[in-house]
Design a protein around this motif. Sequence first.
Motif, PDB file in Angstrom:
ATOM      1  N   ARG A 198      28.751  28.027  43.313  1.00  0.00           N
ATOM      2  CA  ARG A 198      28.496  29.448  43.499  1.00  0.00           C
ATOM      3  C   ARG A 198      29.746  30.083  44.071  1.00  0.00           C
ATOM      4  NH1 ARG A 198      24.081  26.489  45.294  1.00  0.00           N
ATOM      5  NH2 ARG A 198      22.084  26.983  44.302  1.00  0.00           N
ATOM      6  N   GLY A 199      29.958  31.329  43.735  1.00  0.00           N
ATOM      7  CA  GLY A 199      31.150  31.998  44.233  1.00  0.00           C
ATOM      8  C   GLY A 199      30.994  33.491  44.339  1.00  0.00           C
ATOM      9  N   PHE A 200      32.035  34.106  44.864  1.00  0.00           N
ATOM     10  CA  PHE A 200      31.998  35.524  45.161  1.00  0.00           C
ATOM     11  C   PHE A 200      33.353  36.133  44.843  1.00  0.00           C
ATOM     12  CE2 PHE A 200      30.641  39.097  47.881  1.00  0.00           C
ATOM     13  CZ  PHE A 200      29.295  39.115  47.534  1.00  0.00           C
ATOM     14  N   ALA A 201      33.364  37.207  44.094  1.00  0.00           N
ATOM     15  CA  ALA A 201      34.604  37.917  43.770  1.00  0.00           C
ATOM     16  C   ALA A 201      34.574  39.305  44.382  1.00  0.00           C
ATOM     17  CB  ALA A 201      34.783  38.015  42.255  1.00  0.00           C
ATOM     18  N   HIS A 202      35.645  39.657  45.076  1.00  0.00           N
ATOM     19  CA  HIS A 202      35.712  40.950  45.757  1.00  0.00           C
ATOM     20  C   HIS A 202      36.768  41.836  45.095  1.00  0.00           C
ATOM     21  CE1 HIS A 202      35.420  43.880  48.944  1.00  0.00           C
ATOM     22  NE2 HIS A 202      36.724  43.767  49.195  1.00  0.00           N
ATOM     23  N   TYR A 203      36.377  43.073  44.790  1.00  0.00           N
ATOM     24  CA  TYR A 203      37.259  44.058  44.174  1.00  0.00           C
ATOM     25  C   TYR A 203      37.327  45.268  45.111  1.00  0.00           C
ATOM     26  CZ  TYR A 203      36.555  41.499  39.752  1.00  0.00           C
ATOM     27  OH  TYR A 203      36.497  40.538  38.763  1.00  0.00           O
ATOM     28  N   PRO A 204      38.326  45.347  45.966  1.00  0.00           N
ATOM     29  CA  PRO A 204      38.406  46.433  46.954  1.00  0.00           C
ATOM     30  C   PRO A 204      38.344  47.832  46.347  1.00  0.00           C
ATOM     31  CG  PRO A 204      40.051  44.750  47.413  1.00  0.00           C
ATOM     32  CD  PRO A 204      39.480  44.429  46.078  1.00  0.00           C
ATOM     33  N   ASP A 205      38.886  47.981  45.132  1.00  0.00           N
ATOM     34  CA  ASP A 205      38.912  49.299  44.490  1.00  0.00           C
ATOM     35  C   ASP A 205      37.773  49.498  43.489  1.00  0.00           C
ATOM     36  OD1 ASP A 205      41.282  49.971  45.886  1.00  0.00           O
ATOM     37  OD2 ASP A 205      42.466  48.858  44.407  1.00  0.00           O
ATOM     38  N   GLY A 206      36.817  48.568  43.489  1.00  0.00           N
ATOM     39  CA  GLY A 206      35.684  48.665  42.567  1.00  0.00           C
ATOM     40  C   GLY A 206      35.864  47.763  41.361  1.00  0.00           C
ATOM     41  N   HIS A 207      34.776  47.077  40.958  1.00  0.00           N
ATOM     42  CA  HIS A 207      34.879  46.119  39.858  1.00  0.00           C
ATOM     43  C   HIS A 207      34.659  46.753  38.486  1.00  0.00           C
ATOM     44  CE1 HIS A 207      30.511  46.248  40.010  1.00  0.00           C
ATOM     45  NE2 HIS A 207      30.517  45.780  41.247  1.00  0.00           N
ATOM     46  N   GLY A 208      33.952  47.872  38.411  1.00  0.00           N
ATOM     47  CA  GLY A 208      33.768  48.551  37.136  1.00  0.00           C
ATOM     48  C   GLY A 208      32.735  47.933  36.213  1.00  0.00           C
ATOM     49  N   PHE A 209      32.041  46.869  36.650  1.00  0.00           N
ATOM     50  CA  PHE A 209      31.015  46.244  35.816  1.00  0.00           C
ATOM     51  C   PHE A 209      29.715  47.046  35.873  1.00  0.00           C
ATOM     52  CE2 PHE A 209      33.892  42.705  36.277  1.00  0.00           C
ATOM     53  CZ  PHE A 209      33.736  41.976  35.107  1.00  0.00           C
TER      54      PHE A 209
END
Length: 411
Positions: free
Chosen positions: A185-196
């Motif tokens: 399991r994992g986690f991805a962080h997008y400080p400016d927003g992921h857009g998904f």
Amino acid sequence: MQGKDAAEDVVIVGAGMAGLAAALGLHRKGVRSLVLESSPSLRTSGFAFTTWKNAFRALDALGVGDKIREQHLQAQRLRVISSATGEIVREADLTQQGKRGPHEIRCVRRNVLLQALEEELPKGTIRYSSKIVSIEEDGDIKILQLADGSVLRAKVLIGCDGINSVVAKWLGLAKPSYSGRAAARGFAHYPDGHGFEPEFLQFIGHGFRSGMLPCNETDIYWFFTWTRSEHDKGVDESAAKMKQFVLDKLRGSKVPEEALAVIDRSEMSDVLAAPLRFRPPLSLVTASISRGNVCVAGDALHPMTPDLGQGGCSALEDGVILARCLGEALAGKDAKGSGSAENGRIEAGLREYARIRRWRSVELVATAYTVGFIQQSDNAIVSFLRDKFLSGVLAGRLLKMADYDCGTLSN
């Protein structure tokens, strides 16, 4: 630190979702409990969990549902994609109407939920760094020996201490079985927003099952389950090796590049792997879920594979139902009286809880195992049937198992 031989009415072992939900439910009913947690602080590992409609019913009953909703996106759609062909084999509206109203699903940060429950509890409810090493009996009282040398006398003992539960072992529940599968399991962080888009993507077949779901505008949770083989040795020695293993597996299939990019973006510290275990469902048919003034809830009761996303959800159900059944026996002036009368009410309340949870637990564990086997299989016949006929059935099971009402704290 509690004094030696301190007495408590209700002791809950484990400050996970089931334990904190039961403690908060009892608090709402006017019953004080003590939660023993072996770690020095709340265990927030695990990143996030899929929170279905049944879990939000439980959270609403506990008074924290809206606090969780406002911090997490509601998923609108489920898309199931074949890892072998890249084709979409099933799409489903995750807000569609169920038997008990519209569905609701959000990917909830585990630490946010645990902290929300903890904040509603009176100070001192949770006692950290408190590990039980033995359980003994003195009449109706359970004597708990802790690793720090202290002793607690409990009128009621509730085991919410996970898959390796000391309380479940004391009750004689069957040892959890290894499924032969593992999960990363994992986690991805997008400080400016992921857009998904707010949708739940699943990739099935080709020997694995994977998926991803946004928690909010900046964070995406992903998972990957597979059947272990001799070729996998060493992949779980470090987060870096595990991440590379997952990427290699996915790159050898028809998983889209944007899904690979999410995993590739995850920090090494944000990857976790573990074997998947479950309690044999048939063993729960006759198991002692409660005995006298002792019972179990959460993973201590029904550890299951994650293929329905119902592990945490069902733990919250347990907490609400347990608090309701036990609270009636302990709360209010009318619940007082002789010790034997109160003990009788406690035992009756826990028996009622066990009655309600037994078949729900059996169905959840068995269904999760079956769904996981079908979705992950790379057998040619199973894959053909799954992609052509069964995907709709499996998606329907996800929604059906989530269309459950644990009730309120008072009904």
